[in-house]
Design an enzyme around this catalytic site. Sequence first.
Site, PDB file in Angstrom:
ATOM      1  N   ARG A 134       0.833  -1.206   0.000  1.00 49.54           N
ATOM      2  CA  ARG A 134       0.000   0.000   0.000  1.00 49.54           C
ATOM      3  C   ARG A 134       0.865   1.252   0.000  1.00 49.54           C
ATOM      4  O   ARG A 134       0.535   2.246  -0.654  1.00 49.54           O
ATOM      5  CB  ARG A 134      -0.941   0.006   1.207  1.00 49.54           C
ATOM      6  CG  ARG A 134      -1.770   1.280   1.273  1.00 49.54           C
ATOM      7  CD  ARG A 134      -2.869   1.220   2.288  1.00 49.54           C
ATOM      8  NE  ARG A 134      -3.620   2.483   2.276  1.00 49.54           N
ATOM      9  CZ  ARG A 134      -4.734   2.707   2.950  1.00 49.54           C
ATOM     10  NH1 ARG A 134      -5.255   1.743   3.693  1.00 49.54           N
ATOM     11  NH2 ARG A 134      -5.345   3.861   2.892  1.00 49.54           N
ATOM     12  N   ASN A 175     -10.039  -5.276  -1.145  1.00 51.96           N
ATOM     13  CA  ASN A 175     -10.067  -4.095  -2.017  1.00 51.96           C
ATOM     14  C   ASN A 175      -9.149  -4.253  -3.221  1.00 51.96           C
ATOM     15  O   ASN A 175      -8.186  -5.021  -3.159  1.00 51.96           O
ATOM     16  CB  ASN A 175      -9.643  -2.860  -1.216  1.00 51.96           C
ATOM     17  CG  ASN A 175     -10.795  -2.277  -0.420  1.00 51.96           C
ATOM     18  OD1 ASN A 175     -11.930  -2.273  -0.871  1.00 51.96           O
ATOM     19  ND2 ASN A 175     -10.499  -1.789   0.781  1.00 51.96           N
ATOM     20  N   CYS A 180     -19.217  -3.785   1.668  1.00 48.63           N
ATOM     21  CA  CYS A 180     -18.514  -2.568   2.063  1.00 48.63           C
ATOM     22  C   CYS A 180     -19.362  -1.891   3.130  1.00 48.63           C
ATOM     23  O   CYS A 180     -20.603  -1.939   3.065  1.00 48.63           O
ATOM     24  CB  CYS A 180     -18.321  -1.642   0.863  1.00 48.63           C
ATOM     25  SG  CYS A 180     -17.415  -0.116   1.255  1.00 48.63           S
ATOM     26  N   ASP A 181     -18.711  -1.260   4.103  1.00 44.65           N
ATOM     27  CA  ASP A 181     -19.473  -0.601   5.151  1.00 44.65           C
ATOM     28  C   ASP A 181     -19.781   0.864   4.846  1.00 44.65           C
ATOM     29  O   ASP A 181     -20.558   1.498   5.556  1.00 44.65           O
ATOM     30  CB  ASP A 181     -18.764  -0.705   6.498  1.00 44.65           C
ATOM     31  CG  ASP A 181     -17.310  -0.265   6.437  1.00 44.65           C
ATOM     32  OD1 ASP A 181     -16.815  -0.009   5.330  1.00 44.65           O
ATOM     33  OD2 ASP A 181     -16.661  -0.193   7.499  1.00 44.65           O
ATOM     34  N   HIS A 223     -17.226   2.379  -3.643  1.00 48.92           N
ATOM     35  CA  HIS A 223     -16.539   3.653  -3.374  1.00 48.92           C
ATOM     36  C   HIS A 223     -16.829   4.698  -4.448  1.00 48.92           C
ATOM     37  O   HIS A 223     -16.054   5.626  -4.646  1.00 48.92           O
ATOM     38  CB  HIS A 223     -15.031   3.443  -3.217  1.00 48.92           C
ATOM     39  CG  HIS A 223     -14.668   2.714  -1.962  1.00 48.92           C
ATOM     40  ND1 HIS A 223     -13.374   2.431  -1.616  1.00 48.92           N
ATOM     41  CD2 HIS A 223     -15.450   2.218  -0.957  1.00 48.92           C
ATOM     42  CE1 HIS A 223     -13.364   1.775  -0.451  1.00 48.92           C
ATOM     43  NE2 HIS A 223     -14.613   1.647  -0.043  1.00 48.92           N
ATOM     44  N   TYR A 265     -15.857   8.478  -0.480  1.00 52.20           N
ATOM     45  CA  TYR A 265     -14.707   8.380  -1.376  1.00 52.20           C
ATOM     46  C   TYR A 265     -14.825   9.294  -2.595  1.00 52.20           C
ATOM     47  O   TYR A 265     -13.828   9.551  -3.270  1.00 52.20           O
ATOM     48  CB  TYR A 265     -14.498   6.929  -1.816  1.00 52.20           C
ATOM     49  CG  TYR A 265     -13.879   6.086  -0.729  1.00 52.20           C
ATOM     50  CD1 TYR A 265     -12.499   5.913  -0.635  1.00 52.20           C
ATOM     51  CD2 TYR A 265     -14.677   5.485   0.234  1.00 52.20           C
ATOM     52  CE1 TYR A 265     -11.936   5.156   0.372  1.00 52.20           C
ATOM     53  CE2 TYR A 265     -14.117   4.725   1.261  1.00 52.20           C
ATOM     54  CZ  TYR A 265     -12.743   4.563   1.319  1.00 52.20           C
ATOM     55  OH  TYR A 265     -12.185   3.834   2.323  1.00 52.20           O
TER      56      TYR A 265
END
Length: 443
Positions: A91, A145, A166-167, A198, A247
């Site tokens: 990441r 993801n 997804c939350d 997102h 997002y």
Amino acid sequence: MRLAILGGGGFRVPLVYGALVGDPLVDEVVLHDTSAQRLRVIASVVGAQQAVARREGHRAPAVRVTASLDEALRGADFVFSAIRVGGTEGRVRDERVPLGEGLLGQETVGAGGVLYGLRTVPVAMGIARRVKALAPDAWVINFTNPAGMVTEAMARVLGPRVIGICDSPVGLVRRAARAAGADPDAPGFGFDYVGLNHLGWLRSLTAGGRDLLPGLLADPAALATFEEGRLFGAEWLSALGSLPNEYLHYYYFRREALAAVRRSAATRGEFLHERQSAFFAAADGADGAVAYGLWQRARLEREQTYMAENRAATGGWERDPHDLDGGGYDRVALALMRAVARDEPAVLVLNVPGGGAVSLLDPQAVVEVPCEVGAFGARPLPVSAPDEHQGGLMLALKSVERAAIEAAETGSRAAALRALVRHPLVDSAAAAGRVLDAAGFSR
């Protein structure tokens, strides 16, 4: 029933286990991870949770750990996939490489999201093939993801037996409902949400047969009481006429978001890598209760600093308890499992092939919409058609996802380049090529 958690050494796995405590749905949880240390530490934390639950008289599932993917999958009724290919180090690179070209790098958005997808999709599809071979009747719940892209790739192997969660959408709905004076758990409450993972919009909130969203969007004071209202601002939300997923801040305020990331001493990935590395080092070998306490403190810090750069870009403010209570992906996963295993009807926002629910996309395209859930799986409910703005972004991002899946499957640099350049947050084909070079995606 048996639940296999892939990425079982993941930092948020104890949230999933905690959601299972007291519910008779799952008898055994099998944790699988490629990192021995992470698996060892999280198993210790979960063991402490189990001990506390049983001491208090609550039912808590048995726990087993394994380094073998095949062993984890055999006999599984549900498979929860929350892997992180490349770890937090990956990441860090996904964010830093694009930033070197003046581009946003984030694990699901922009060039960083594409890089993460290129690395993750081949592994996810390999998992899907093992599930099909060893546990063909299992339901796969994907939280890996970029969730929409990965779910679509896995669906090419597993069909409807993989469902992405997804939350973010449920958190948005619940926070907006409270701000509008409605109870999201009350009978008759409803909402309209459409998008990709997102990249979605809440377009109505109904209670008592009345749409509360227009009034909420016209009330700056009410908007200022919850996270998305503060993040996007009353003026833009009123003009937009909907409530966007958090997002979308990267799209609507890209200049400010990029500047805030550049001003930060560390990217989000660097922050998490440093904090989580410290947690795993401190908890490794510690007593389970001690490890559990360390995890709780690290989790609270993680939640409080979520999207810190975006908040900084809009004046800076701290998350409050209502912001932190978003519904939780752990509770979404449990609600999904309950509905499927017990054939108890539920409506959840999920990532599934649209099947025509969003007419501008083909039926196989994975979308994020409200779904009816039961023993049959998840079935998209009818939603209002996206407007031109929403549809345009959805089409653009779906083309990005599919080009990235093609590149991940075939190794095609041309497809990888298409994925990057088509992204609305990438403004240069030359820069995109250099990002691929720096990321090691060879010509």
